[in-house]
Design a protein around this motif. Sequence first.
Motif, PDB file in Angstrom:
ATOM      1  N   UNK A  95       0.823  -1.213   0.000  1.00  0.00           N
ATOM      2  CA  UNK A  95       0.000   0.000   0.000  1.00  0.00           C
ATOM      3  C   UNK A  95       0.854   1.259   0.000  1.00  0.00           C
ATOM      4  N   UNK A  96       1.857   1.334   0.892  1.00  0.00           N
ATOM      5  CA  UNK A  96       2.645   2.558   0.993  1.00  0.00           C
ATOM      6  C   UNK A  96       3.540   2.745  -0.232  1.00  0.00           C
ATOM      7  N   UNK A  97       4.126   1.660  -0.750  1.00  0.00           N
ATOM      8  CA  UNK A  97       4.996   1.790  -1.923  1.00  0.00           C
ATOM      9  C   UNK A  97       4.190   2.161  -3.162  1.00  0.00           C
ATOM     10  N   UNK A  98       3.042   1.492  -3.379  1.00  0.00           N
ATOM     11  CA  UNK A  98       2.195   1.818  -4.528  1.00  0.00           C
ATOM     12  C   UNK A  98       1.656   3.238  -4.420  1.00  0.00           C
ATOM     13  N   UNK A  99       1.249   3.644  -3.210  1.00  0.00           N
ATOM     14  CA  UNK A  99       0.736   4.999  -3.037  1.00  0.00           C
ATOM     15  C   UNK A  99       1.769   6.055  -3.360  1.00  0.00           C
ATOM     16  N   UNK A 100       3.005   5.849  -2.904  1.00  0.00           N
ATOM     17  CA  UNK A 100       4.074   6.806  -3.190  1.00  0.00           C
ATOM     18  C   UNK A 100       4.435   6.809  -4.671  1.00  0.00           C
ATOM     19  N   UNK A 143       2.597   6.002  -7.290  1.00  0.00           N
ATOM     20  CA  UNK A 143       1.544   6.643  -8.084  1.00  0.00           C
ATOM     21  C   UNK A 143       1.526   8.140  -7.818  1.00  0.00           C
ATOM     22  N   UNK A 144       1.799   8.545  -6.576  1.00  0.00           N
ATOM     23  CA  UNK A 144       1.851   9.965  -6.266  1.00  0.00           C
ATOM     24  C   UNK A 144       2.936  10.688  -7.041  1.00  0.00           C
ATOM     25  N   UNK A 145       4.131  10.099  -7.090  1.00  0.00           N
ATOM     26  CA  UNK A 145       5.225  10.710  -7.845  1.00  0.00           C
ATOM     27  C   UNK A 145       4.899  10.726  -9.339  1.00  0.00           C
ATOM     28  N   UNK A 146       4.360   9.619  -9.847  1.00  0.00           N
ATOM     29  CA  UNK A 146       3.946   9.571 -11.255  1.00  0.00           C
ATOM     30  C   UNK A 146       2.949  10.685 -11.568  1.00  0.00           C
ATOM     31  N   UNK A 147       1.992  10.911 -10.676  1.00  0.00           N
ATOM     32  CA  UNK A 147       0.982  11.944 -10.886  1.00  0.00           C
ATOM     33  C   UNK A 147       1.617  13.323 -10.985  1.00  0.00           C
ATOM     34  N   UNK A 200      -6.028  11.056  -6.599  1.00  0.00           N
ATOM     35  CA  UNK A 200      -6.995  10.490  -5.658  1.00  0.00           C
ATOM     36  C   UNK A 200      -6.643   9.033  -5.336  1.00  0.00           C
ATOM     37  N   UNK A 201      -6.193   8.280  -6.339  1.00  0.00           N
ATOM     38  CA  UNK A 201      -5.804   6.893  -6.104  1.00  0.00           C
ATOM     39  C   UNK A 201      -4.619   6.820  -5.145  1.00  0.00           C
ATOM     40  N   UNK A 202      -3.647   7.715  -5.327  1.00  0.00           N
ATOM     41  CA  UNK A 202      -2.489   7.751  -4.434  1.00  0.00           C
ATOM     42  C   UNK A 202      -2.904   8.041  -2.999  1.00  0.00           C
ATOM     43  N   UNK A 203      -3.767   9.039  -2.836  1.00  0.00           N
ATOM     44  CA  UNK A 203      -4.237   9.398  -1.491  1.00  0.00           C
ATOM     45  C   UNK A 203      -4.995   8.231  -0.859  1.00  0.00           C
ATOM     46  N   UNK A 204      -5.822   7.542  -1.662  1.00  0.00           N
ATOM     47  CA  UNK A 204      -6.599   6.419  -1.144  1.00  0.00           C
ATOM     48  C   UNK A 204      -5.686   5.288  -0.673  1.00  0.00           C
ATOM     49  N   UNK A 213      -3.060   2.549   3.924  1.00  0.00           N
ATOM     50  CA  UNK A 213      -1.892   2.154   4.710  1.00  0.00           C
ATOM     51  C   UNK A 213      -2.044   2.601   6.161  1.00  0.00           C
ATOM     52  N   UNK A 214      -2.482   3.854   6.359  1.00  0.00           N
ATOM     53  CA  UNK A 214      -2.655   4.367   7.719  1.00  0.00           C
ATOM     54  C   UNK A 214      -3.710   3.547   8.473  1.00  0.00           C
ATOM     55  N   UNK A 215      -4.838   3.261   7.796  1.00  0.00           N
ATOM     56  CA  UNK A 215      -5.894   2.482   8.432  1.00  0.00           C
ATOM     57  C   UNK A 215      -5.379   1.097   8.814  1.00  0.00           C
ATOM     58  N   UNK A 216      -4.623   0.478   7.914  1.00  0.00           N
ATOM     59  CA  UNK A 216      -4.111  -0.867   8.200  1.00  0.00           C
ATOM     60  C   UNK A 216      -3.143  -0.838   9.381  1.00  0.00           C
TER      61      UNK A 216
END
Length: 484
Positions: free
Chosen positions: A209-214, A216-220, A239-243, A248-251
């Motif tokens: 979750x954290x690696x994919x989120x980061x 996608x965020x950088x890609x965006x 929005x996908x990156x934030x989600x 990750x935080x929830x988990x």
Amino acid sequence: MSQIVGQGRDSRWVALVVLCVGMLMIILDGTIVNVALPVIQADLDFTQSGLAWVINAYLIPFGGLLLLAGRVGDLVGRKRMFLGGIVVFTVASLLCGLATTQGLLVVARFVQGIGGAMAAAVILGMIVTMFPEKREQARAIAVFSFVAAAGGSIGLLAGGVLTEAISWHWIFFVNVPIGLVAFGLATRVVPGERGIGLRGGADVIGAVLVTAGLMIGVYTIVKAADHGWVSGHTLGFGALSVALLFGFVVRQATVAGPLLPLRILRDRNVAGANLIQVLMVAGMFGLFFLGALYLEKVLGYDPLRIGLAFLPVAVGIGGLSLGASARVNARFGERSVLIAALALVAAGLALFTRAPVDADYLVDVFPSVALMGIGAGLGFPAMMTIAMSDATKDDSGVASGLVNTTQQVGGALGLAVLATLSTSYTNGSIAEGAAPLQAMTGGFRLAFAVAAGLVMLAVLLAVIMLRQPKAASEELVPVPVPVG
């Protein structure tokens, strides 16, 4: 370093040197590429925003996997994880050196980041285990801190020398013999220990979750220069990156064995120091990445001159981080030193906003890099001490991993934002009729101004959030070690 080895009655100090060699190779690789970026861009036909992926493809998996790699090291044994990381990193370095296309280079850099995370995540834990006695431990950590702090700056000079003397491919090939030597020596002199077993569990889902989120965020952010900041593409992937990051935080709040127990972020010093580090490193990576492009594209510097231009940063960090910073921290307190150091870094970045098309090095460049070197050399040790000062014995490993993670994440996200802003401004100015060189310089100036603003925000947060660690000077500051 030979004096350090001679101090031990056993092989622990030799093992420390081997671990530091592995760490030096990994840290050095984070910056050695910067000086060669203009040559890589021309050779492989990267756009300026796309070129950021040569750096980010390394930083994102490195930062995103440090917490997971540290946990797996606890499960299977730290020595096994270190050796596996060295193998992955060395093989990926060979592939980077052989790369003749953008795609192969970026993919190989991603694999390099995975190997770097595997090895780096367990080194500090191995050092603490090898040196349980407090004074010896402090001396060992002092050597490790010096290597970690100075390695990135040395990479700027080494990158220029290798690129100019041979080719950019050798900034990666040079890792192969170093990796082989480090692996061979580590198998012989680094003590091994049993892990707690795979039944202890590792939060693989959290790491994904954290690696994919980061990522996608950088890609965006990088692609925002092409699609627009308010386009469907940018908003959708953002929005996908934030989600993913929210997931990750929830988990971490609900899983039995989290990668990052959220309780440690309730401490003002831990949360504040890591947030400040994100902002500080974001600004500094902006200088190294865009500063190298400015020196090459605007001033016409070759790779060797670019490396020499950044030498004051290496001297400042290397000269201050090992001994002087500990004495200054003991005299004035880590909080005060960090605030002053951040102000120096911000001033260096602000001075770079004056960069003209026909700059003189001593007048327009040297003051900036000198201030950056002094600020970073004083700031990083103070920040590390504050970040670790309130960590309990049970949380010290997680706190250490968090410091490494925010450093890499700050570099990746900051680089993506600053490179994208610079490219957008340059393209817009050219479209309005500005001369290409003037437009490019204007883009660099904008990025340096934003970088300075980020570090000034870090100064404000340091004033508001941080507290002086209790008895930090006596207990946590590493004792200076003679190196020779």
